[in-house]
Write an enzyme that holds these catalytic residues in place. Structure first.
Site, PDB file in Angstrom:
ATOM      1  N   HIS A   1       0.833  -1.215   0.000  1.00 44.19           N
ATOM      2  CA  HIS A   1       0.000   0.000   0.000  1.00 44.19           C
ATOM      3  C   HIS A   1       0.869   1.266   0.000  1.00 44.19           C
ATOM      4  O   HIS A   1       0.429   2.315   0.472  1.00 44.19           O
ATOM      5  CB  HIS A   1      -0.940   0.043   1.219  1.00 44.19           C
ATOM      6  CG  HIS A   1      -1.658  -1.244   1.473  1.00 44.19           C
ATOM      7  ND1 HIS A   1      -2.886  -1.524   0.951  1.00 44.19           N
ATOM      8  CD2 HIS A   1      -1.297  -2.352   2.192  1.00 44.19           C
ATOM      9  CE1 HIS A   1      -3.273  -2.743   1.328  1.00 44.19           C
ATOM     10  NE2 HIS A   1      -2.311  -3.261   2.073  1.00 44.19           N
TER      11      HIS A   1
ATOM     12  N   GLU B   1       9.137   8.109 -17.241  1.00 44.63           N
ATOM     13  CA  GLU B   1       7.764   8.573 -17.487  1.00 44.63           C
ATOM     14  C   GLU B   1       7.293   8.196 -18.882  1.00 44.63           C
ATOM     15  O   GLU B   1       6.140   7.811 -19.087  1.00 44.63           O
ATOM     16  CB  GLU B   1       7.681  10.086 -17.287  1.00 44.63           C
ATOM     17  CG  GLU B   1       7.845  10.494 -15.827  1.00 44.63           C
ATOM     18  CD  GLU B   1       7.990  11.999 -15.684  1.00 44.63           C
ATOM     19  OE1 GLU B   1       7.062  12.720 -16.046  1.00 44.63           O
ATOM     20  OE2 GLU B   1       9.065  12.430 -15.216  1.00 44.63           O
TER      21      GLU B   1
END
Ligand code: ARG
Length: 459
Positions: free
Chosen positions: A155, A289
């Site tokens: 998480h 990216e």
């Protein structure tokens, strides 16, 4: 005049030619098209369908055409629609009658199915090589960092201690599956469809096996309708590439996070990062990216072809000409991303100090503290609850498990002794995780050896 102009009374509209033609993108199949034609002509010769003289002049001219294309002396125009008709038209222009006999017992439908398979077989081995190179880079980074402690997350919350080497080997394992998937895809693709004809085979006494062997296929497709209608092999490759890109996108995301000031676990080399036009302090992870972004594009290519093929009746339909652009785009994208990604990994600097301090502040040894109590006789669930209370107490008092005093520990459970500090030291936590596949330096060295062996056997 069109090769198929026999039954037509007038020319196609210029706009139709433009829409219909695939030469702008399928010209990259010229080599496979010519190799397929040479194998086909030689088979026609050995079956007595073409004379030896015809075969000689056809194959000689085809080789000359190949040379001319490669030297840039021959280019194609819309006039001949696609690579198959362009090569045939050029052949006939050069050698006349014999050229017109090449297309005996063959259709463009089995020709295009053949050309794509031949092309993809080559591309798959190139892409595999690029993945293996990336895996080697990961192994190098892992070998240098088996003791580089960092937090691992669930998480995106600090969870348990691991090492940078363990992390790198996780990605190496993902990439190993990508290689195996490509092998598997290649194996199913490795059948020659040539000889399916337009869809219902041919009345000529052809030898499909001979063509298949000449072109390096393991066998021939077993049904002529399926042979020309099937694009599963292209879809499988697009699926493999989508999964590969998904892996690279996850890795990219981590690289991007790790480069941020909030993490600063790594620093990218100047050659593999970019600056901002306005903010002088910026060093951006554009490569990562872009790889993350291009993943969407490869998924799009997969969905495009799935959608093109959906509900198409047998056998060939012109819709299927739309298979090539997404396929080529996905291949080009993977081929462009992989080597840059590898170089970016190879040249990045590891900030072990920052990894270490992130590992110290986040209670990632809480599981080990609970395990300590279990060793002292407490049931795990109770040990878990006690440790949770201790963590809570630490957070309130801005302390960590390492900085808590023994008396404080004892106020939560009398089972705590002086040895707790040794038990929760990050090095101890790490070395203790020596289960197979775990992050202890020994376990990771075994994982490195496993991947090294795989690389040796596959390269
Ligand atoms: N250019 C076509 C393609 O890429 C080749 C096959 C054409 N066959 C046909 N019957 N029109 O799919």
């Amino acid at each position: 005049m069109k090769l198929w102009s026999g039954r037509f009374e007038k020319n196609t509209d210029a706009l139709v030619d433009e829409l219909n033609a695939s030469i702008e993108f399928d010209s990259r199949l010229y080599r496979e098209d010519i190799e397929g034609s040479i194998a086909h002509a030689e088979m026609l010769g050995s079956a007595g369908i073409l004379t030896e003289d015809d075969v000689k002049s056809i194959t000689g001219a085809l080789r000359a055409i190949l040379g001319d294309i490669e030297e840039g002396r021959l280019t194609f125009s819309l006039e001949n629609e696609d690579i198959h008709m362009s090569v045939e038209a050029e052949l006939t222009r050069r050698i006349g009658e014999a050229g017109k006999r090449l297309h005996t017992a063959r259709s463009r439908n089995d020709q295009v199915a053949l050309d794509i398979r031949l092309y993809l077989k080559k591309e798959i081995s190139e892409i595999k090589g690029l993945i293996l190179a990336l895996m080697s880079a990961l192994v190098r980074k892992a070998e240098a960092n088996t003791e580089t402690i960092m937090p691992a997350y669930t998480h995106l919350q600090r969870a348990q201690p691991t090492t940078f080497a363990h992390y790198m080997m996780a990605y190496a394992n993902m990439l190993r599956r990508d290689v195996l998937r490509l092998d598997d895809c290649l194996e199913r693709m490795n059948e020659s469809p040539l000889g399916s004809g337009a869809l219902a085979g041919t009345t000529y006494p052809i030898d499909r096996g001979m063509v298949a062997r000449a072109l390096g296929f393991a066998g021939v497709t077993q049904n002529s309708l399926d042979g020309v209608s099937d694009r599963d092999f292209a879809l499988e490759l697009l699926s493999c590439l989508s999964i590969l890109m998904m892996h690279l996108s996850r890795f990219s995301e981590e690289i991007i996070l790790w480069c941020s000031w909030e993490f600063k676990f790594i620093e990218l080399d100047d050659a593999y990062s970019t600056g901002s036009s306005i903010m002088p302090q910026k060093k951006n992870p554009d490569i990562a990216e872009l790889v993350r972004g291009k993943t969407g594009r490869v998924y799009g290519d997969l969905i495009t072809l799935l959608t093109v093929m959906k509900a198409l009746p047998l056998a060939y339909n012109k819709d299927m000409q739309e298979d090539k652009e997404p396929l080529f785009d996905a291949i080009d994208t993977a081929r462009k991303c992989l080597p840059v990604f590898t170089a970016m990994i190879d040249t990045m600097t590891i900030r072990a100090d920052n990894m270490r301090s992130a590992a110290s502040g986040g209670f990632i040894n809480a599981t080990d503290c609970a395990d300590y109590l279990v060793r002292k006789g407490l049931a795990f669930r109770d040990a878990y609850t006690v440790t949770g209370r201790i963590v809570n107490y630490c957070i309130a008092g801005k302390k960590t498990l390492e900085t808590l005093g023994l008396e404080e520990y004892r106020s939560f459970s009398p089972l705590f002794g002086e040895d707790v500090f040794e038990a929760i030291a990050l090095e101890t936590c790490l070395k203790g995780r020596k289960s197979e596949g775990g992050p202890s330096p020994d376990s990771v060295r075994a994982q490195i050896e496993y991947i090294r062996t795989f690389l040796r056997q596959t390269m």
